[in-house]
Write an enzyme that holds these catalytic residues in place. Structure first.
Site, PDB file in Angstrom:
ATOM      1  N   THR A  48       1.299  -4.672 113.261  1.00 50.35           N
ATOM      2  CA  THR A  48       2.648  -4.397 112.742  1.00 50.35           C
ATOM      3  C   THR A  48       3.715  -4.519 113.835  1.00 50.35           C
ATOM      4  OG1 THR A  48       1.966  -2.088 112.892  1.00 50.35           O
ATOM      5  CG2 THR A  48       2.124  -3.019 110.697  1.00 50.35           C
ATOM      6  N   ASP A  81     -10.659   3.267 115.699  1.00 52.35           N
ATOM      7  CA  ASP A  81      -9.828   2.052 115.671  1.00 52.35           C
ATOM      8  C   ASP A  81     -10.028   1.256 116.953  1.00 52.35           C
ATOM      9  OD1 ASP A  81      -7.753   0.225 115.198  1.00 52.35           O
ATOM     10  OD2 ASP A  81      -6.196   1.614 115.861  1.00 52.35           O
ATOM     11  N   LYS A 102      -7.283   9.261 113.753  1.00 52.67           N
ATOM     12  CA  LYS A 102      -7.631   7.929 114.259  1.00 52.67           C
ATOM     13  C   LYS A 102      -7.829   8.027 115.766  1.00 52.67           C
ATOM     14  CE  LYS A 102      -4.616   4.420 114.882  1.00 52.67           C
ATOM     15  NZ  LYS A 102      -4.911   3.789 116.171  1.00 52.67           N
ATOM     16  N   ASN A 118     -22.451 -12.385 117.247  1.00 52.04           N
ATOM     17  CA  ASN A 118     -23.578 -11.641 117.808  1.00 52.04           C
ATOM     18  C   ASN A 118     -23.112 -10.397 118.569  1.00 52.04           C
ATOM     19  OD1 ASN A 118     -26.445 -11.455 118.371  1.00 52.04           O
ATOM     20  ND2 ASN A 118     -25.848 -11.864 120.503  1.00 52.04           N
ATOM     21  N   LYS A 178     -10.801  -2.146 116.812  1.00 49.44           N
ATOM     22  CA  LYS A 178     -10.388  -3.528 116.524  1.00 49.44           C
ATOM     23  C   LYS A 178     -11.307  -4.554 117.199  1.00 49.44           C
ATOM     24  CE  LYS A 178      -5.433  -2.441 116.056  1.00 49.44           C
ATOM     25  NZ  LYS A 178      -5.285  -1.101 116.635  1.00 49.44           N
ATOM     26  N   ASP A 197     -14.837 -10.492 118.552  1.00 43.94           N
ATOM     27  CA  ASP A 197     -15.679 -11.219 119.505  1.00 43.94           C
ATOM     28  C   ASP A 197     -16.568 -12.182 118.718  1.00 43.94           C
ATOM     29  OD1 ASP A 197     -17.179 -11.862 121.891  1.00 43.94           O
ATOM     30  OD2 ASP A 197     -16.574  -9.905 122.680  1.00 43.94           O
ATOM     31  N   ARG A 231       3.112   8.690 116.861  1.00 44.69           N
ATOM     32  CA  ARG A 231       4.144   9.391 117.623  1.00 44.69           C
ATOM     33  C   ARG A 231       5.070  10.305 116.815  1.00 44.69           C
ATOM     34  NH1 ARG A 231       5.256   3.812 120.569  1.00 44.69           N
ATOM     35  NH2 ARG A 231       4.538   3.210 118.477  1.00 44.69           N
TER      36      ARG A 231
END
Ligand code: C5P
Length: 248
Positions: free
Chosen positions: A132, A72, A45, A80, A74, A77, A224
């Site tokens: 999360t 990733d 990722k 368009n 995310k 907006d 991590r």
């Protein structure tokens, strides 16, 4: 439905390793550790930290090394802008990318339009339900959402389904219920996974990899506990073995 890799390889359940590193050198040092391992090709990722510092060139370089990539970013907006952002990302060799479901159905549909390449192929497009790091208290006291956390997440997952998303990012705590409420197949990608001895850090809702499997997650995202492990290859092996229930 994946419209990108016809043999379904992008759909194969796996542990996705979150490459939350600040620059190219540290990522490549990390990936080199896996070169001589039994399973050198990872599902990784690339998030905002790395993409904002190294951009598309590093995405291409990592894909060239044979790794599957979940980008990733995310996106969240107006429709368009989301469409344009996804059109730019569609030119990258990626397998999975995401938007926030809270951007609404129109935004998610526009994202799909932008992401669909001229030849009709499209990476998996999934929608983030609730981070999360947000727990019941934060949802109620900071975000002022009156609905309980699970209903809120199920509502966002339902929006994602209506918008034709391939899947959702959710906690393993909600994966089972999301699948139970869905008539068609929906992929669940879940961060917040730890072994009991691991530090939870900023994750507020964590479960073990075994539990994530029981909760029917298709993919778990682990950062991590693998990237900062003394032996990252061994750490990934443990997560894979617990999540996929193999003896590898
Ligand atoms: O290090 P750790 O295992 O907590 O990393 C989890 C990864 O999953 C991070 O890269 C984080 O950005 C991402 N993520 C998350 N929660 C979400 C969506 C993505 O933790 N809802």
């Amino acid at each position: 439905m994946n419209r990108n890799i016809m043999d379904g390889d992008a759909m194969k359940s796996d542990v996705i390793v979150a490459l939350d590193f600040p620059d190219r050198r540290s990522v490549l040092d990390f990936l080199n550790l896996f070169d001589s391992s039994d399973d050198p090709e990872l599902f990784v990722k690339i998030g905002m930290e790395l993409f904002y510092s190294e951009g598309a060139a590093l995405v291409r370089e990592i894909a060239t090394r044979g790794h599957r990539i979940f980008l990733d970013l995310k996106i969240h907006d107006i429709p368009n802008t989301a469409r344009g952002a996804m059109a730019s990302l569609s030119r990258l060799p990626i397998d999975m990318v995401n938007v926030h479901a809270s951007g609404g159905i129109d935004m998610m549909k526009s994202a799909r339009e932008g992401l669909t390449r001229p030849d009709g192929t499209c990476p998996l497009l999934i929608a983030v339900t609730l981070l999360t790091s947000i727990n019941d208290e934060k949802l109620r006291d900071e975000l002022r959402i009156k609905t309980d956390l699970q209903s809120f997440v199920l509502g966002l997952a339902s929006l994602a389904r209506q918008a034709g998303m391939d899947g959702v990012v959710c906690s393993p705590l909600e994966s089972y219920e999301i699948k139970a409420c869905s008539s068609s197949h929906i992929i669940t990608v879940s961060p917040g996974v730890r072994f009991p001895a691991d530090a939870t850090e900023d994750q507020a809702r964590v479960v073990t990899p075994e539990r994530a499997r029981e909760r029917l997650c298709d993919f778990i995202v682990v950062g991590r506990p693998i990237t900062r492990a003394v032996d990252p290859v061994e750490s990934l092996r443990r997560f894979r073995s617990a999540f996929l229930k193999t003896d590898q």
